[in-house]
Design a protein around this motif. Structure first.
Motif, PDB file in Angstrom:
ATOM      1  N   ARG A 130       0.812  -1.360  -0.026  1.00 31.56           N
ATOM      2  CA  ARG A 130       0.013   0.086   0.003  1.00 31.56           C
ATOM      3  C   ARG A 130       0.920   1.241  -0.080  1.00 31.56           C
ATOM      4  N   ARG A 131       1.950   1.217   0.898  1.00 29.59           N
ATOM      5  CA  ARG A 131       2.948   2.375   0.752  1.00 29.59           C
ATOM      6  C   ARG A 131       3.395   2.662  -0.514  1.00 29.59           C
ATOM      7  N   THR A 174       1.129   4.159  -2.729  1.00 32.29           N
ATOM      8  CA  THR A 174       0.936   5.563  -2.620  1.00 32.29           C
ATOM      9  C   THR A 174       2.051   6.327  -3.297  1.00 32.29           C
ATOM     10  N   ARG A 230       2.250   6.394  -6.995  1.00 34.76           N
ATOM     11  CA  ARG A 230       1.218   7.367  -7.606  1.00 34.76           C
ATOM     12  C   ARG A 230       1.745   8.738  -7.384  1.00 34.76           C
TER      13      ARG A 230
END
Length: 193
Positions: free
Chosen positions: A48-49, A52, A55
């Protein structure tokens, strides 16, 4: 002076099935110890990190080059094709991006208006064009996106051969889990009469 106290920041658990799926309706954890589940959650949180961070890097590159995501994907494709001596045509770019020919025409017009690409006659097909990235855009992309890719390459290169194999198998296995239905449950077949 205000008597307000700072807001306590609550950490919302996003990937721990012990919290999100305690009845194990979706995730069967019976074969895993609590420590093993914690390790799995740690990997999911790291992913997830990374998403992020990736992105944010992509958005920063887009702002730096003043382009949208699809435009940047087109330029990366064009740069890679040029480096490999492969002729890029509007149809090959559209195929790579998964867009219509009408959308491709608008994309090429935007890139040409911004002096990012050149349209040249195709050497063997009079009906087609060759699309090339301008030198200035290639240098700008190299300065932004290229440096990020180089740092990622270095991180992967620092792994042992066995670790790289595990990571590659891990990502290949994740790709195999992809749900292309958009998350919609499969429609059961209609009963036969």
């Amino acid at each position: 002076m205000d008597d307000e106290t700072p807001v306590t920041r609550m950490r919302v658990v996003m990937h721990d099935p012990r919290t999100l799926d305690p009845e194990q309706e979706l995730v069967d954890r019976t074969r895993l110890s609590d420590d093993e589940v914690s390790q799995v959650v740690r990997v999911l949180e790291a992913m997830r990190r990374w998403r992020t961070t990736e992105r944010a890097m992509s958005e920063a590159s887009q702002r730096y080059m003043k382009l949208g995501e699809t435009d940047m994907r087109a330029l990366r494709f064009l740069i890679a094709a040029q480096r490999q001596g492969i002729i890029a045509t509007p149809s090959s770019i559209a195929h790579h991006l998964g867009i219509s020919t009408a959308s491709m025409t608008r994309l090429l017009d935007r890139l040409a208006d911004g002096d990012h690409i050149r349209r040249l006659p195709h050497p063997t097909d009079r009906r087609s064009l060759v699309i090339e990235v301008t030198e200035e855009t290639r240098r700008s992309a190299r300065a932004s996106v290229g440096r990020s890719h180089a740092r990622r390459f270095d991180v992967i290169a620092a792994l042992s051969e066995g670790e790289r194999d595990v990571v590659a198998r891990f990502f290949d296995s994740l790709v195999a889990t992809a749900d292309t239905s958009g998350g919609q449950p499969e429609t059961p077949p209609a009963p036969t009469q």
